[in-house]
Every structure is written in structure tokens, then in C-alpha cells.
Design a protein around this motif. Sequence first.
Motif, PDB file in Angstrom:
ATOM      1  N   GLU A 212      13.552   0.478   4.996  1.00  8.55           N
ATOM      2  CA  GLU A 212      13.541  -1.081   5.571  1.00  8.55           C
ATOM      3  C   GLU A 212      14.745  -0.622   6.140  1.00  8.55           C
ATOM      4  OE1 GLU A 212      13.882  -3.076   2.795  1.00  8.55           O
ATOM      5  OE2 GLU A 212      11.764  -3.746   2.356  1.00  8.55           O
ATOM      6  N   THR A 213      15.650   0.839   5.943  1.00 10.44           N
ATOM      7  CA  THR A 213      17.084   0.425   6.673  1.00 10.44           C
ATOM      8  C   THR A 213      16.715   1.649   7.768  1.00 10.44           C
ATOM      9  OG1 THR A 213      17.386   2.776   5.380  1.00 10.44           O
ATOM     10  CG2 THR A 213      17.747   0.661   4.580  1.00 10.44           C
TER      11      THR A 213
ATOM     12  N   GLU B 215       4.418  -9.005  -1.903  1.00 10.40           N
ATOM     13  CA  GLU B 215       5.689  -8.682  -0.427  1.00 10.40           C
ATOM     14  C   GLU B 215       4.761  -8.156   0.662  1.00 10.40           C
ATOM     15  OE1 GLU B 215       8.637  -4.953   0.173  1.00 10.40           O
ATOM     16  OE2 GLU B 215       8.923  -5.712  -1.539  1.00 10.40           O
TER      17      GLU B 215
ATOM     18  N   SER C 156       6.932  -6.350 -11.278  1.00  3.23           N
ATOM     19  CA  SER C 156       6.373  -5.476 -10.454  1.00  3.23           C
ATOM     20  C   SER C 156       5.626  -5.118  -9.446  1.00  3.23           C
ATOM     21  CB  SER C 156       7.550  -4.172 -11.097  1.00  3.23           C
ATOM     22  OG  SER C 156       8.735  -4.314 -11.336  1.00  3.23           O
TER      23      SER C 156
ATOM     24  N   LEU D 286      11.375   3.011  -0.773  1.00  5.38           N
ATOM     25  CA  LEU D 286      10.319   2.149  -0.798  1.00  5.38           C
ATOM     26  C   LEU D 286      12.177   1.045   0.409  1.00  5.38           C
ATOM     27  CD1 LEU D 286       8.290   0.401   0.454  1.00  5.38           C
ATOM     28  CD2 LEU D 286       9.053  -0.966  -1.465  1.00  5.38           C
ATOM     29  N   ARG D 287      13.029   0.268   0.009  1.00  5.22           N
ATOM     30  CA  ARG D 287      13.924  -0.495   0.302  1.00  5.22           C
ATOM     31  C   ARG D 287      14.372   0.524   1.713  1.00  5.22           C
ATOM     32  NH1 ARG D 287      11.428  -3.935  -0.673  1.00  5.22           N
ATOM     33  NH2 ARG D 287      10.508  -3.802  -2.928  1.00  5.22           N
TER      34      ARG D 287
ATOM     35  N   TYR E  22       2.568   1.532  -0.755  1.00  8.61           N
ATOM     36  CA  TYR E  22       2.678  -0.046  -1.235  1.00  8.61           C
ATOM     37  C   TYR E  22       1.213   0.149  -3.157  1.00  8.61           C
ATOM     38  CZ  TYR E  22       5.173  -3.138   1.341  1.00  8.61           C
ATOM     39  OH  TYR E  22       5.837  -3.818   2.069  1.00  8.61           O
TER      40      TYR E  22
ATOM     41  N   MET F  58      11.046   3.727  -5.644  1.00  4.70           N
ATOM     42  CA  MET F  58      11.790   1.948  -5.055  1.00  4.70           C
ATOM     43  C   MET F  58      12.779   2.015  -3.814  1.00  4.70           C
ATOM     44  SD  MET F  58       9.490  -0.359  -6.445  1.00  4.70           S
ATOM     45  CE  MET F  58       9.909  -2.158  -6.438  1.00  4.70           C
ATOM     46  N   GLU F  59      13.300   2.844  -4.729  1.00  8.39           N
ATOM     47  CA  GLU F  59      14.645   3.210  -4.060  1.00  8.39           C
ATOM     48  C   GLU F  59      14.345   3.712  -2.665  1.00  8.39           C
ATOM     49  OE1 GLU F  59      17.123   5.176  -5.958  1.00  8.39           O
ATOM     50  OE2 GLU F  59      17.423   3.814  -7.456  1.00  8.39           O
TER      51      GLU F  59
END
Length: 655
Positions: free
Chosen positions: A284-285, A317, A310, A280-281, A295, A277-278
Motif C-alpha cells: 500500500e505504501t 478487505e 485474520s 501486504l501493508r 489475498y 502480512m507486513e
Amino acid sequence: MRRTLVKPLPVFFLSHPQSPRLSTPYRNVELLPKPLELLSSSISIFSSRFILTLSYLPPAEWLEPFINISDLASTDSRDLQPSPWVSQIINLLDGSSNMESNLDSFCHKFLIKLSPNFVAFVLESVEDKKKPDVALRFFTWAAKQKKYTHKLECYVSMINVLALANDVTKVRFLFQQLKEMGFVVSMSSANSLIKNFGGLGLVEELLWVWRRMKEDGIEPSLYTYNFLLNGLVNSMFIESAERVFEVMENGKIRADVVSYNTMIKGYCKAGKTQKAMEMLRAMETVSLEPDKITYMTLMQACYSEGNFDSCLGLYHEMVEKGCEVPPHAYSLIVGGLCKEGKCFEGYAVFENMIQNGLKAHVVIYTTLVDAFAKCGRMEEALKLFERMKIDGLEPDEVSYGAIVNGLCKSGRLDEALEYFRFCRDNQVAVNAMFYSSLIDGLGKAGRVDEAQKLFEDMAVKGCPRDSYCYNALIDALAKCGRVNEALVLFNQMDDEGCDQTVYTYTILISGLFREHRNEEAVKLWNMMIDKGITPTEASFRALSIGLCLSGKVTLACKILDDLAPMGVIPEKAFEDMIHVLCKAGRVKEACKLADGVIDRGREIPGRIRTVLINALRKAGNADLAMKLMHSKIGIGYDRVGSIKRRVKFRTLVES
């Protein structure tokens, strides 16, 4: 005077009726030579002055896989057309016992040899990829041609064919030969090898290719890095994959969506869903948009762990970002919500899927039908079942099984039997779950004889009887007082090789205690322990309640002590025992048990006091419950001289 002249054959001697019709002036597409037998014969032409003797034999020609028109125009290699010889050679690769001799005859007949490029191209053909054994025979045959040596591309093509067939042994053997040849690795061959070795989990071979690339001065491309990451992840070398990923982040070649997806897949496989999950985030960065694979990988992992919240969050999302939601994602969301008993929420997602133009399949319909049935919403379940048929989907045995099980649980046994008969008459497979549901439903409704008839029908129809079927009928017999028949079935399970589960023993122990056959119940418990079957809280509850009601509270406590080393610690054991003693009017024994629990330090006095108050109240002893609540019994202390003693629970009935 006589002269002998050696001249080339006229053009018409070089044609052959079975040859491909080709046009010059392209190399490898000249008119095919006349068969060797004609060329090897001598032709003598007698005349009054000349005799012509033929002895000319042209050399065999190396065939290339593409029509060569480089001398006519500059053409992109991607536009080159395969040589007509390719299809002829592929047709000879039929896997027959004389395949090699047919190849020899064909090449000898037309004076041709297959070049390494030609061999590599044939191995890469779709037909050969489906026949790895035939491809390997062709590869071996080609190597035996005179003045022929396999090129790197030949080995790479052959390894690719074997990798698709998951033939690890032969891949390793060929790769060992490749290493001994000392080829200089190219970018395309390295990518192909790394991809194949990664898919097969051959990490040692994969890393050898990686090191060889560095030695040969070849800079890895993004594809190379991604193939390497995938190979390491597939082999569960997650830490190594992390290091490669770090190199990508800090180097010239940046990670793309495929790189992140591969790392997310690795973390999910390793059970590190939080790290996935980290990742995935982190996408975005660096301004990378997750795709449906990102997904889906995460949703599958969350679903497997039972983390349906989740899973649902990831679905929302996807919808918010306008990402395509594949049918499998809807299946996961609907399945997760239904498992949590949220059948209406699952139905809302199902309707959303239909509105988005996706067609539901039998599995998703069955999931919803089963969920509504288990929630007691049988009408909604039946409507969905009919809607499935209207949508042109044919319910399978699982769908019918869900309906039958729901009807049985709702007490609508006659309707359940109608569906059962329909399935049997219309060639719908009737499995053990059908019978288990019906036997259990009939047994609970007191229709034990019908349940027995169905149980016997299973043997006649050849349907294997599993533990569920046996337990359902044993439970029905035990609850209606026919314990001896239940014990006969219990022994029959052993004879038929069917596992006697802890639930089987629990049913019989309860039944024997109800019939006041206490010694037999204890013997059955000991038999279960001797067989290595781990007791559950339910099984100990059945035993402890029976022992308490038969006045053997001490034995129940001793057995409870014996369970601790087995890792079985029923949290509510004493609570259950106190409740059953109070309900039976044995308040004195309940107080004695409560004192024993506290004296041994197994529970704090306050909790046991609360348990005893509730037990007395539920048993109708409101006066004693009030007396206990307004006294210091159990939690207070009396001082006798210099000695401080806790007020015992037994004083409740002694005073």
C-alpha cells in the motif's frame, strides 16, 4: 564420334508424390527433391550421336523452422509461419524403437538436415513437451548429424521439456554439458533457465546462470528478478530472497505485484505469517494494489494456522476493495467459521457467494451440513442437504457420512440407518466413518447387539475396521457391564494389526474399575506405559478416580509423580481426586490429600481450600463447606511456643 554430357535433371524429375505441396520462391519450401535412389542411378540416353549419363547429386539442405519471405517483404518474426517440414518431423517422433532410423531415412530420402533452430523449435512444440523421453531421443539423434552442433537454444528447450517432467537428474546432466560448451547467455535463455531451475529447487544451477549473466554484461529484467525470487523461495532460501528484494527496492527495477506475492508466499511457507502480512501493508505504501493471489496466499496461511479471524478480515478487505473473490476463498472462510462453530455466519458467507453468481460445490455444502449437524441443528443440515441435490450436485460419501453422524448424535438412529441402507443400495461408498457413527450411536442408546451386528457386517463387506470402530464398540460393551467381551475385542485389535490408542485403554480402565476389577485396571495402565503410549489427562483421571474410590489414594499420587518426567502434568488432577472423594463421602481422605498436596508444595493453600469448599458443596456437605469457609483452616497458622504451624485441613473433620 561419341560425346558424354552431364546435365541437370529436368524439373519433372524433382517432384515426388508424397512430398508437401509447396510454392516457390521461398527458401526451404522449394519443391522437394526426388528420392535419392532415383538420383543415384545413371540414365543413359542412346541416340545415333549422343549418350547422356546422369551422376549429379545436390548437397543436403539445412532446414529452418519458419518460411523465409525476407526477400519479398519485411515481416515481423512473430508473423512467420512454421515450415511444413516441422509437422512431418514431429509425426516421426512416435517413440517407437526404430524412431531414429525413420528420421535418418526421411532426411536421407529428401536430402535435408535439421538446423539447430529447427531442433529447438521442434523441442518447444506442445507434442514434445508431453513426451520428455521422446524429446531427449530426438535431441540426441540431432546431435549426430554431420557438421551439426547444438546451439544454446537447443539445450534451453530440452531443459525446459525435462523440467516440466520434474526430471532433475537429466536436467543436471544436460546443464553440465551446456556449461562445458561455453555459450554466451542471452536474456531469453537466462530467464528460461532461471525459471526452470527455480521450479526444481536447483539453487546452485540457478545462481550460476545469474553470475553468467553478469559476466556476459546482460542486465537482468523484472522477469529475471521475479524468476530468481521464485526459485529462491521455492528452495526456502528466504534470507537470500530478501536480499534480492532489497536490491530491487533500491535499484532501477522496482518490485511489482508478482515480486511481492513471491515474497509473501515465501514468508507463509516459512511460517512467518506476520511478516507476510507486513509485506501486504508495504504494498500500500508503494501504491501497488494486491491481487487475488496476494489475498489467497495469506488466507491459506491463516487458515492453516487456525487464525480464522485474520482469514475473515482478509476476505472483507477483498470485498471492500472490489477484488475478485475466487470460489476457494469462500471455501476457506466458510470452513474456518464452521470449525469455530459459527455455522450461521458461515451460511451467510455461503449465501453471499451464491448472490455473486458463483456456484457452490459439494465440499462447501458438506462443510455446512457437517457444521449444522455438530451444532445440533439437524433440520437446517437436512435442508441444506436437500438443497444440494436440487442444485444438481450429487452428494458423496462424505456428505452422507455427515448426515448419518449428525442423526446419530441427535439420537435419531432409525433415520440414520435409513440413510445407511440407501447408500448401500445405491452404490454410495460406505466407509469406516459410517459404521463408527452408527456403532457409537447404537451403543450409547443401549442397542449394543445391533452395534455388534454392524461391526461384524464390516468384516463381511470388506470394510477395514479401524480404531474408531473398535473403540466405539468397546465403549458400548464396557458401559453396559460386558467388560469381558470388550477385552476380547481389545485383544482382537492387536491380532488384526489395529492400533490400540490411549482412548482404548482409557475406556477399559474405566470399565474395569466400575466392575471393581482394580488390579486388572492397574495392569492395563502399566501395559499402556510399557508400550510407549503417552497418557492423557482423561486417562489419568479414569485411573485416579478408580484408585481413590478403591482407597488407593497414595498409589494414585505416586503414579501422578511418575508422569512428570514423561511431560504429562494434569492440571486438575488433585481437583478431580478431591471432588470424587468428597462425592463418595470420604471427606477425611480428601482433607488428608489436600494437606499432602500443600506440604509437597504442589499447589498454593488458597486454591486447594477453594477446591475443597466447592467439592464439599457439590457433594451436599454444605455445613462443612461453610465451616471451612469461615475458618482459618488450610490458610491460617497456629503458634505453639515459638513454632508456627499451618492449620491442617484434617482439623475440619477432627474437631
